[in-house]
Design a protein around this motif. Structure first.
Motif: not given
Length: 124
Positions: A81, A78, A86, A88, A90
């Motif tokens: 951005d 995490s 924000e 993000r 993955k």
């Protein structure tokens, strides 16, 4: 009991992105495509992160399309951005063990060896 173990067999989706650090650490990142049971379905894609000696093996021997097997654990990366602020996320598989599964013929075709009489064992 808590277990976070994942085993996958598939093909490398791209060449490993390898980074070396001043501390001597090495990390390799690439994707793995794993086919579904039905040939009509799209494969599942996984982001792989490999550290240390296994990362060096990936750097030296894994090419796009290489057949590999991995054992690792699932994690979520995490970050914020930089442009939007924000959060993000993955999903990533942190690989503990990398197995090179391709055949000798595949290895030769991918440029692993220039000598057709050489052994198929990988020196490590």
């Amino acid at each position: 009991m808590e277990i976070n173990t994942i085993n996958l067999v598939g093909r490398a989706g791209r060449e490993p992105d390898v980074r070396y650090f001043e501390s001597g650490s090495i990390v390799a990142n690439f994707t793995l495509a794993v086919n579904r049971r039905s040939r009509d379905e799209e494969p599942d894609w996984f982001n792989l992160e490999i550290w240390g000696k296994q990362a060096q093996i990936a750097a030296d021997y894994v090419k796009k399309g290489s057949l590999i097997g991995i054992t690792g654990s699932f994690k979520i990366d995490s970050w914020k951005d930089k442009n939007t602020g924000e959060d993000r996320y993955k999903p990533v598989v942190r690989v503990d063990r990398l197995n090179l599964l391709g055949s000798r013929k595949e290895s030769d075709n991918n440029g692993y060896s220039n000598n057709s009489n050489s052994s198929s064992e990988i020196p490590f």
